[in-house]
Design a protein around this motif. Sequence first.
Motif, PDB file in Angstrom:
ATOM      1  N   GLY A  47       2.548  -4.094  -2.196  1.00 10.37           N
ATOM      2  CA  GLY A  47       2.110  -4.513  -2.588  1.00 10.37           C
ATOM      3  C   GLY A  47       2.264  -5.979  -2.642  1.00 10.37           C
ATOM      4  N   CYS A  48       3.603  -6.545  -1.537  1.00 10.92           N
ATOM      5  CA  CYS A  48       3.777  -8.109  -1.632  1.00 10.92           C
ATOM      6  C   CYS A  48       4.445  -7.936  -0.278  1.00 10.92           C
ATOM      7  CB  CYS A  48       4.824  -8.253  -2.496  1.00 10.92           C
ATOM      8  SG  CYS A  48       6.327  -7.166  -2.209  1.00 10.92           S
ATOM      9  N   CYS A  53       7.786  -6.590  -4.895  1.00  7.41           N
ATOM     10  CA  CYS A  53       7.398  -5.595  -6.055  1.00  7.41           C
ATOM     11  C   CYS A  53       8.485  -4.660  -6.468  1.00  7.41           C
ATOM     12  CB  CYS A  53       5.796  -5.393  -5.799  1.00  7.41           C
ATOM     13  SG  CYS A  53       5.640  -4.722  -4.263  1.00  7.41           S
ATOM     14  N   GLY A  54       8.453  -3.738  -5.355  1.00 10.43           N
ATOM     15  CA  GLY A  54       9.054  -2.698  -5.667  1.00 10.43           C
ATOM     16  C   GLY A  54       7.849  -1.275  -5.276  1.00 10.43           C
ATOM     17  N   CYS A  56       7.125  -0.386  -2.468  1.00 12.54           N
ATOM     18  CA  CYS A  56       7.935   0.372  -1.322  1.00 12.54           C
ATOM     19  C   CYS A  56       8.961   0.900  -1.357  1.00 12.54           C
ATOM     20  CB  CYS A  56       7.522  -1.011   0.225  1.00 12.54           C
ATOM     21  SG  CYS A  56       8.793  -2.168  -0.191  1.00 12.54           S
ATOM     22  N   CYS A  68      10.026  -2.474   2.766  1.00 12.34           N
ATOM     23  CA  CYS A  68       9.426  -3.523   3.707  1.00 12.34           C
ATOM     24  C   CYS A  68      10.634  -4.575   3.482  1.00 12.34           C
ATOM     25  CB  CYS A  68       8.650  -4.485   2.636  1.00 12.34           C
ATOM     26  SG  CYS A  68       9.072  -5.531   1.132  1.00 12.34           S
TER      27      CYS A  68
HETATM   28  S1  FES Z   1       5.828  -4.379  -0.589  1.00 15.16           S
HETATM   29 FE1  FES Z   1       6.565  -5.148  -2.552  1.00 15.16          FE
HETATM   30  S2  FES Z   1       9.037  -5.413  -2.362  1.00 15.16           S
HETATM   31 FE2  FES Z   1       8.090  -4.512  -1.078  1.00 15.16          FE
END
Ligand code: FES
Length: 163
Positions: A47-48, A53-54, A56, A68
């Motif tokens: 997501g980021c 964002c969590g 992953c 990530c």
């Molecule tokens: S992709 Fe967002 S925290 Fe890992």
Amino acid sequence: MQVVNKGDKVKVRVKVNGVWYERYVSPRMLLVDFIRDELGLTGTKVGCDTTTCGACTVLLDGKSVKSCTIFAVQADGSEITTIEGLSVDSKLHPIQEAFRDNFALQCGFCTSGMIMQTYFLLKQNPNPSEEEIRDGLHGNICRCTGYQNIIRAVIDASKRLRA
Ligand code: FES
Ligand code: FES
């Protein structure tokens, strides 16, 4: 960790959802890219890419991590559980059922990370208060701002798992 000359690839051996995998990858490959691109387990989302964002979130040796944030080589020799590892014989895990039944999915992009973090949270605390749930999920962002249904789903999941 064994470094081989060919292309400076590094051997990574991990047990994912009960199955051992061995791949030679760039030492800079992120664990989330390893899971998605090398193993084809695309339930884990990006997501980021900045630990915000969590999306992953996976379990690494039983602890929730943002995949990530670490390199695949750092997971060498470890056990990983992804969202694909929660269902058994195509039957959804009670947490997945609770998310579905409480309309906590919305666009669904954050969902696998939310569910993995919920899984970790309920292992630590099988009957969390709403405040404890909000605290436990504070590292997971839902851009649909659908937190109320997600909280409801976690409460429902905790009941299902304790039944
Ligand atoms: S992709 Fe967002 S925290 Fe890992
Ligand atoms: S359901 Fe869309 S980001 Fe969470």
